[in-house]
Design an enzyme around this catalytic site. Sequence first.
Site, PDB file in Angstrom:
ATOM      1  N   PHE A 170     101.759  -6.355  74.113  1.00  0.00           N
ATOM      2  CA  PHE A 170     102.048  -7.824  73.507  1.00  0.00           C
ATOM      3  C   PHE A 170     102.144  -8.141  75.285  1.00  0.00           C
ATOM      4  O   PHE A 170     102.254  -8.012  76.536  1.00  0.00           O
ATOM      5  CB  PHE A 170     102.661  -8.906  73.438  1.00  0.00           C
ATOM      6  CG  PHE A 170     102.478  -8.402  71.908  1.00  0.00           C
ATOM      7  CD1 PHE A 170     102.715  -9.474  71.017  1.00  0.00           C
ATOM      8  CD2 PHE A 170     103.592  -7.376  71.334  1.00  0.00           C
ATOM      9  CE1 PHE A 170     102.329  -9.662  69.422  1.00  0.00           C
ATOM     10  CE2 PHE A 170     103.703  -7.207  69.974  1.00  0.00           C
ATOM     11  CZ  PHE A 170     103.244  -7.879  69.093  1.00  0.00           C
TER      12      PHE A 170
ATOM     13  N   THR B 234     103.311  -1.860  69.384  1.00  0.00           N
ATOM     14  CA  THR B 234     102.026  -2.894  69.885  1.00  0.00           C
ATOM     15  C   THR B 234     102.166  -3.734  71.698  1.00  0.00           C
ATOM     16  O   THR B 234     103.803  -3.626  71.796  1.00  0.00           O
ATOM     17  CB  THR B 234     102.076  -4.104  68.608  1.00  0.00           C
ATOM     18  OG1 THR B 234     101.432  -3.697  67.595  1.00  0.00           O
ATOM     19  CG2 THR B 234     100.726  -5.162  69.133  1.00  0.00           C
TER      20      THR B 234
END
Length: 281
Positions: free
Chosen positions: A174, A172
């Site tokens: 960010f 992921t």
Amino acid sequence: MAGRIAFQGELGAYSHQACQQSRPDFEAVPSTTFEEVVDKVAKGEVDLGMLAVENSTYGRVADVHSLLPRAGLHIVDEAFVRVHVNLLGVPGATVGDVTEAHGHVVILPQCALFLKKHGIKGKVSSDNARAAREVAEAGDKAKAALASELAAEIYGLDVLARHIEDQANNTTRFLVMSRDPDHSRRGVGKMITTFTFRVRNIPAALYKAMGGFATNGVNMTKLESYMVGGTFTATEFYADIEGHPEDPNVALALEELRYFTSEVRILGVYPADRERGQGQA
């Protein structure tokens, strides 16, 4: 503590893990929604905000991408977290005891094969760490959470199965948000410039707007479109490019972009963490 950084979710969330990784000397502050993270930063309740924007398996986090252009904040950093999904249960439980696994709507598709193989039904929770807390509170061996090992540690759960994600490169991305922009050159690698723009209502406007990046050798790593105001007639584009606005080739490309657009807004200039992100993949 050097400061405070807000994240969406409860303690033990992957966003919490991103805060620990990116700003280990900051106090991590839980928030219910992405909007609450932005609001806390804007009001000065915290120094920074950590927002998840995309996952290599699930794709983009649409809520965040639509929020960024109107947030009034600035991107000052990016971070990549290798998302290891774990099946967490109450002490003494086994995988065979579990009939329900609770997790965020984004995390459930990331371990669909494991859940199907073991006959476990996925249940949507607003947050993975919250799912872990609620499983701990329920004390039911039939219920488990899909969350991080950090969450297991915080809420006293057993890791029944580790790294159950379907894709080996599950990562992921960010973005770290600040009230104040920082366009300084920093870090030891490449810089990333993120911006939004709206093209003029003329034939081939997008094609012409993009031409400057190709002719000036600027690598565009992301280009996405969004409807403006809920209509099908107005479109805004979100883009990431490699380089700093003061680089000669980037400056020329942005100058050409402005000629074919009605609005260009720089959201952030920050060091690339992408080699580390690829390495974690």
